[in-house]
Write a protein that holds these residues in place. Structure first.
Motif, PDB file in Angstrom:
ATOM      1  N   ALA A 171       1.796  49.119  30.336  1.00 26.78           N
ATOM      2  CA  ALA A 171       2.353  50.435  29.977  1.00 26.78           C
ATOM      3  C   ALA A 171       1.322  51.318  29.268  1.00 26.78           C
ATOM      4  O   ALA A 171       1.327  52.532  29.433  1.00 26.78           O
ATOM      5  N   LEU A 172       0.452  50.718  28.473  1.00 25.98           N
ATOM      6  CA  LEU A 172      -0.457  51.523  27.650  1.00 25.98           C
ATOM      7  C   LEU A 172      -1.917  51.396  28.081  1.00 25.98           C
ATOM      8  O   LEU A 172      -2.800  51.994  27.463  1.00 25.98           O
ATOM      9  N   ILE A 211       6.894  59.211  25.747  1.00 27.97           N
ATOM     10  CA  ILE A 211       7.185  58.776  27.121  1.00 27.97           C
ATOM     11  C   ILE A 211       6.783  57.314  27.326  1.00 27.97           C
ATOM     12  O   ILE A 211       7.373  56.602  28.135  1.00 27.97           O
ATOM     13  N   ASP A 212       5.780  56.850  26.552  1.00 27.36           N
ATOM     14  CA  ASP A 212       5.370  55.447  26.680  1.00 27.36           C
ATOM     15  C   ASP A 212       6.494  54.509  26.231  1.00 27.36           C
ATOM     16  O   ASP A 212       6.636  53.410  26.762  1.00 27.36           O
ATOM     17  N   ASP A 231       8.683  54.057  29.103  1.00 30.47           N
ATOM     18  CA  ASP A 231       7.984  53.181  30.049  1.00 30.47           C
ATOM     19  C   ASP A 231       8.102  51.728  29.583  1.00 30.47           C
ATOM     20  O   ASP A 231       8.422  50.823  30.367  1.00 30.47           O
ATOM     21  N   ALA A 272       5.606  63.034  33.504  1.00 29.38           N
ATOM     22  CA  ALA A 272       5.196  62.706  32.141  1.00 29.38           C
ATOM     23  C   ALA A 272       4.031  61.723  32.094  1.00 29.38           C
ATOM     24  O   ALA A 272       3.280  61.686  31.123  1.00 29.38           O
ATOM     25  N   LYS A 273       3.891  60.926  33.147  1.00 31.30           N
ATOM     26  CA  LYS A 273       2.860  59.892  33.058  1.00 31.30           C
ATOM     27  C   LYS A 273       2.498  59.379  34.453  1.00 31.30           C
ATOM     28  O   LYS A 273       3.388  59.119  35.264  1.00 31.30           O
ATOM     29  N   GLY A 311       1.377  56.278  35.820  1.00 28.79           N
ATOM     30  CA  GLY A 311       1.236  54.888  35.378  1.00 28.79           C
ATOM     31  C   GLY A 311       0.090  54.190  36.068  1.00 28.79           C
ATOM     32  O   GLY A 311      -0.676  53.458  35.437  1.00 28.79           O
ATOM     33  N   LEU A 362      11.478  56.305  36.723  1.00 27.89           N
ATOM     34  CA  LEU A 362      10.240  55.662  37.166  1.00 27.89           C
ATOM     35  C   LEU A 362      10.254  55.606  38.694  1.00 27.89           C
ATOM     36  O   LEU A 362      11.257  55.199  39.284  1.00 27.89           O
ATOM     37  N   MET A 391       6.009  58.339  36.068  1.00 31.09           N
ATOM     38  CA  MET A 391       7.172  58.425  35.172  1.00 31.09           C
ATOM     39  C   MET A 391       7.522  59.889  34.994  1.00 31.09           C
ATOM     40  O   MET A 391       6.653  60.732  34.773  1.00 31.09           O
ATOM     41  N   SER A 393      10.129  62.688  32.932  1.00 30.34           N
ATOM     42  CA  SER A 393      10.947  62.872  31.733  1.00 30.34           C
ATOM     43  C   SER A 393      11.981  63.957  32.015  1.00 30.34           C
ATOM     44  O   SER A 393      11.675  64.961  32.651  1.00 30.34           O
ATOM     45  N   ASN A 401      14.591  64.701  25.739  1.00 28.67           N
ATOM     46  CA  ASN A 401      13.527  63.970  25.065  1.00 28.67           C
ATOM     47  C   ASN A 401      12.802  64.709  23.959  1.00 28.67           C
ATOM     48  O   ASN A 401      12.420  64.114  22.979  1.00 28.67           O
TER      49      ASN A 401
END
Lengths: 138, 172
Positions: free
Chosen positions: A23-24, A46-47, A50, B77-78, B80, B109, B133, B135, B140
């Motif tokens: 995740a990180l 957001i992590d 996750d 948002a991410k 991964g 996700l 990911m 959001s 949030n």
């Protein structure tokens, strides 16, 4: 799939470590029990989502789903409740609420400070292991 | 249409899967900068991987948006993970396949596979994978208020949905 109920604490730690590595993007040796997710590993909000998704996937079994509710690992919208937070610091009511809702977190060093912006820093790898252990035993 | 990196939605399974295609054309200006001739090196126009991540984000973001009938503001948002194994050249077609892995009030996700239509065999070849990911920002960003209107799914997205026959998925 390994039966999660029978995992030792060390096995739990290894699995949490894998979740955090993915995740990180952290290295294995960066992740010890004392590591703070936000301060040391620079996790953002957001992590945490996750991490929750990955914990659910890792610890669910065919006969027992591992489901984490919103705000269960880390309470949200703390600032919006004046009963909990005043002038950026947690009130007595806020502290009791946090301790009750976050039994997986060690607040002993935080009692005297109580600065709400530092609450996230209290979530360590040990907190996550503790959280998973409590949920699996429930 | 600006900043749309998919041309058409071609498959949709509610709450599970969406596929979209993009035709890569030498008429797109960015290909001339990626990469221009330099010294003795000739120009090498290639579809940038970063824009393929954007294409996947638009495909997967629409899929996530359909679950709430576009009431939620869905923000990437991410990233991964993103792996690319082959280049994509002008004249080729990209296919973005997005699978919804997890949906939650706070976000979602997705896992995606990127394919490219090869010539002259006309076979789809997997060229990469992207995990994203999203959001739901109203849920949030504590203390931050966003406009009521859904600025994420703007007119551009409505056009894409209309050409795919999916406009009925939007709550007005």
């Amino acid at each position: 799939m390994q039966e999660t109920m029978t995992m030792t604490r060390d096995e739990l730690f290894k699995k949490v470590q894998e979740v955090l590595e993915e995740a990180l993007g952290a290295d294995e040796d960066e992740i010890t029990l004392e590591t703070s997710l936000t301060r040391d590993l620079e996790a953002e909000s957001i992590d945490f989502l996750d991490i929750v998704f990955r914990l659910e996937k890792t610890f669910s079994t065919s006969d027992k789903p591992f489901k984490v509710g919103q705000g269960e690992l880390f309470p949200e919208n703390l600032m919006e409740n004046p009963e909990w937070v005043q002038d950026g610091k947690l009130t007595d009511v806020g502290m009791s609420m946090l301790k009750e809702r976050m039994p997986h977190v060690d607040f002993s060093q935080f009692e005297s400070d109580r600065e709400v912006s530092k609450v996230a820093e209290l979530i360590t790898v040990n907190s996550i292991v503790e959280f998973v252990e409590r949920k699996l035993a429930a | 249409m600006r900043w749309m990196w998919i041309d058409r939605i071609v498959e949709y399974e509610p709450e599970r899967f969406m596929a979209a295609i993009k035709n890569v054309s030498l008429a797109e200006e960015h290909l001339h900068d990626h990469f221009p001739a330099c010294g003795s090196d000739e120009a090498l126009p290639l579809m940038p991987a970063s824009l393929m991540i954007e294409g996947m984000a638009q495909t997967a973001g629409i899929l996530v948006g359909t679950v709430s009938r576009f009431r939620e503001k869905v923000i990437l948002a991410k990233v991964g993970a993103a792996r690319f194994e082959r280049d994509v050249f002008p004249g080729q077609t990209i296919r973005y396949e997005a699978h919804l892995e997890r949906f939650d009030p706070a976000g979602a996700l997705t896992k995606g596979v990127i394919l490219c239509l090869t010539h002259p065999a006309l076979e789809w070849q997997e060229i990469g994978q992207v995990e994203l990911m999203f959001s739901h920002i109203d849920q949030n960003m504590s203390g931050i208020k966003f406009p009521e209107e859904n600025f994420v799914f703007s007119e551009n997205f409505r056009t894409i949905l209309r050409t795919a026959g999916l406009l009925e998925l939007v709550d007005e």
